[in-house]
Design a protein around this motif. Sequence first.
Motif, PDB file in Angstrom:
ATOM      1  N   ALA A  15       0.833  -1.406   0.076  1.00  0.00           N
ATOM      2  CA  ALA A  15       0.020   0.173  -0.089  1.00  0.00           C
ATOM      3  C   ALA A  15       1.081   1.201  -0.072  1.00  0.00           C
ATOM      4  O   ALA A  15       0.589   2.241  -0.722  1.00  0.00           O
ATOM      5  N   HIS A  16       1.675   1.212   0.929  1.00  0.00           N
ATOM      6  CA  HIS A  16       2.591   2.593   1.057  1.00  0.00           C
ATOM      7  C   HIS A  16       4.122   2.092   0.886  1.00  0.00           C
ATOM      8  O   HIS A  16       4.576   1.737   2.071  1.00  0.00           O
ATOM      9  N   PRO A  17       4.884   2.015  -0.166  1.00  0.00           N
ATOM     10  CA  PRO A  17       6.127   1.450  -0.236  1.00  0.00           C
ATOM     11  C   PRO A  17       6.946   2.010   0.639  1.00  0.00           C
ATOM     12  O   PRO A  17       7.917   1.512   1.406  1.00  0.00           O
ATOM     13  N   PRO A  18       7.020   3.712   0.735  1.00  0.00           N
ATOM     14  CA  PRO A  18       8.052   4.170   1.676  1.00  0.00           C
ATOM     15  C   PRO A  18       8.023   3.694   3.187  1.00  0.00           C
ATOM     16  O   PRO A  18       9.052   3.992   4.013  1.00  0.00           O
ATOM     17  N   ARG A  19       6.954   3.275   3.355  1.00  0.00           N
ATOM     18  CA  ARG A  19       6.714   2.841   4.890  1.00  0.00           C
ATOM     19  C   ARG A  19       6.937   1.215   5.073  1.00  0.00           C
ATOM     20  O   ARG A  19       6.975   0.716   6.306  1.00  0.00           O
ATOM     21  N   GLU A  20       7.416   0.665   4.042  1.00  0.00           N
ATOM     22  CA  GLU A  20       7.721  -0.896   4.096  1.00  0.00           C
ATOM     23  C   GLU A  20       9.186  -0.943   3.959  1.00  0.00           C
ATOM     24  O   GLU A  20       9.880  -1.671   4.257  1.00  0.00           O
ATOM     25  N   VAL A  21       9.741  -0.244   2.507  1.00  0.00           N
ATOM     26  CA  VAL A  21      11.066  -0.317   2.336  1.00  0.00           C
ATOM     27  C   VAL A  21      11.874   1.157   2.261  1.00  0.00           C
ATOM     28  O   VAL A  21      11.257   2.170   1.716  1.00  0.00           O
ATOM     29  N   GLY A  22      12.881   1.220   3.067  1.00  0.00           N
ATOM     30  CA  GLY A  22      13.623   2.212   2.927  1.00  0.00           C
ATOM     31  C   GLY A  22      15.012   2.199   2.308  1.00  0.00           C
ATOM     32  O   GLY A  22      15.437   1.244   2.246  1.00  0.00           O
TER      33      GLY A  22
ATOM     34  N   ARG B 229       1.954  -2.502   9.125  1.00  0.00           N
ATOM     35  CA  ARG B 229       1.766  -1.300   8.817  1.00  0.00           C
ATOM     36  C   ARG B 229       1.121  -1.436   7.481  1.00  0.00           C
ATOM     37  O   ARG B 229       1.232  -1.380   6.427  1.00  0.00           O
ATOM     38  N   GLU B 230      -0.428  -1.671   7.702  1.00  0.00           N
ATOM     39  CA  GLU B 230      -1.310  -1.653   6.296  1.00  0.00           C
ATOM     40  C   GLU B 230      -2.277  -0.745   6.368  1.00  0.00           C
ATOM     41  O   GLU B 230      -3.347  -0.604   7.343  1.00  0.00           O
ATOM     42  N   THR B 231      -2.315   0.349   5.585  1.00  0.00           N
ATOM     43  CA  THR B 231      -2.787   1.583   5.554  1.00  0.00           C
ATOM     44  C   THR B 231      -3.480   1.506   4.248  1.00  0.00           C
ATOM     45  O   THR B 231      -4.219   2.715   4.055  1.00  0.00           O
ATOM     46  N   GLY B 232      -3.406   0.790   3.222  1.00  0.00           N
ATOM     47  CA  GLY B 232      -4.047   1.064   2.000  1.00  0.00           C
ATOM     48  C   GLY B 232      -5.344   0.599   1.965  1.00  0.00           C
ATOM     49  O   GLY B 232      -6.085   0.036   2.648  1.00  0.00           O
ATOM     50  N   ALA B 233      -6.098   0.932   0.751  1.00  0.00           N
ATOM     51  CA  ALA B 233      -7.468   0.786   0.538  1.00  0.00           C
ATOM     52  C   ALA B 233      -7.643  -0.837   0.342  1.00  0.00           C
ATOM     53  O   ALA B 233      -6.766  -1.388  -0.500  1.00  0.00           O
ATOM     54  N   GLU B 234      -8.835  -1.434   0.812  1.00  0.00           N
ATOM     55  CA  GLU B 234      -9.083  -2.810   0.433  1.00  0.00           C
ATOM     56  C   GLU B 234      -9.680  -2.944  -0.876  1.00  0.00           C
ATOM     57  O   GLU B 234     -10.361  -2.118  -1.372  1.00  0.00           O
TER      58      GLU B 234
END
Length: 615
Positions: free
Chosen positions: A70-77, A345-350
């Motif tokens: 959902a939000h790549p920068p919040r999963e991979v730096g 960290r799952e904040t994307g839309a389903e």
Amino acid sequence: MLQAIGLTSTPRRDRPPAVDDLTFDARPGAVTALLGPAGSGKTTTLRLMLELEPGRGTTYFRGRPLHRIAHPPREVGVLLGDIPGHPSRTLRGQLRMLCAATGVPASRAEELTRAVGLDGLERRRIGTLPIGADRRLGLAAALLGDPHTLLLDEPGAGLSASESGWLHALLRAHADGGGTVLYTTADPKDAVRNADRVVTLDAGRLVGDQDVTEFSRTRLRPRVSVRTPQAARLAAVVTQEARAARRPVEVVAEDGNRLSVYGSDCAAVGDTAFRHGVPIHRLAAETGDSGGSGAPAGRGRSGPRTAVGGGGPESGGSDREPGAGGSVPADVTPSGSATPGSATRETGAEEPGGARRPARSPLRPLRYEIRRLLGVPSTPLVVAAVLLVSVTLALLLGRGGRAALPAVLAGWPALSPLPPAALGAGLLGAFSFGEEYRYPALTTGRGAVPRRPGLLMAKLTVAAAVALALGAAVVVVDLEVLRFVYGGELIAVPRNWPTMSASWLGLMIGCAWAGVLGAGVFRAAAAGVAAVLAVPVAFVPLMQKVLTGPSVRSAAGLPSRLREFAGPQWSPAVDRWLAGGLRVLGQPAGVALSLTLTGLFCAYVFTGLRRKARW
């Protein structure tokens, strides 16, 4: 867990792929080093994992490919190469702009500035930072979204010993907190000191995937480093004594007066030098490269080797663990599908079926664009230059008394294709995309400048607001300066000022948008300025010939016909505004701008569909 499966880059010009069927994993809570000499495919591997490089294979980040996060920068730096961003932007401005792109509060920039030890440097320009501070800024940018996984390409290159120690301590702390760290290096000793697991590449292929202890045992071996002005003599006597004692000792001559002695220790080498009267300037135990297949070239391989005492150098054992070349990680089924990871960290839309719809970056495009505009010195410089040139031209035109008042207030001499304000608005609009491509601040996150509607709308909105403010400021400043110099009674506001203002502001917005779209299509600020100048130079004369020809019909009465077609009745004031707007658009410059903007917008959409950047 990070799992790379079958990564293979696309070959170029009949050359073998830089990365060929590479499979490995990096576990959470551990630091993994991707080891290999220059040209072994380390950087290409990271780019394949981030979907920045064309090729085959899949990389799972805790059970999901990157384009489904959902939000790549919040999963991979990510830290690839130099720190991206305009060199004139301040350190604080760069981080705050990236906060808007990542979708985190601006206070996160201050937190990380303190965490990475950049206190007191917030107002320093990126282009003036030393390499140590530059690398700290890169880590701060990678950590903005509090990611689980860190991918770093040669993070310690060029750093001093203290800076490198600080860097790897930070990576170790991230891993100890449950995160996954994967970094590339060309130095096997660096991998031994700082990593828990070492993945070794050679020519794009996997040659070793080992625990650091096993890596040290099989690929590295101890040696004695000696510096002496009589290197040849010491090598000869060490070799002679080892041969007499039937000990497997190897002496390698390095650059200068340096020797590397394998199979012995400092005490034995020192005793030999003392017995033969050889002066020693340096004597130290080190860990050197074993020289096995696929190992990175080390210092101990630059000179001739002499194996003495009835034995050669140790082979170092097998570099490949069972199944290291093509085994499927345990968390992946044979069909290639990953088991669900324990993402937190799952904040994307389903989407239907439970899939996550990836969010597109920047997550807050309007805030990002405002900070991009205000964070570089080019914006105030262009505004100041426009005001200065406009005031100067207005005074010169007003002094003659022959120029029309609108031209005087705009500072628009007849010999100029556009007034300075319109050129300035177009230049700022061209910088909007041109600087993105020249100094891509978003490259570390997910690739080139995103061609997404949200960012384009934000750029058009900000460019229009800047153009309106600049156009109004030029007219007000020119009018006040003219009244101050020549007297207020000589400079009177005309009665048709609403129509004139609409035409003036429409010209400003049209030039700003032409600059934005031109730079977005051709990926350069110069192309955006060329698109702005093409309107008065090429298209306006053509429109004048078309619209003033003998066969042209009048559009008089169009507002009333539109009212009849629309059905609901509106007031006469709306009629007047609509008629005025049509008169403005019906001018040659208005038609030329409308056609230019339409063509540029269509070209932008077409090129965006062709490139298909995954954001």
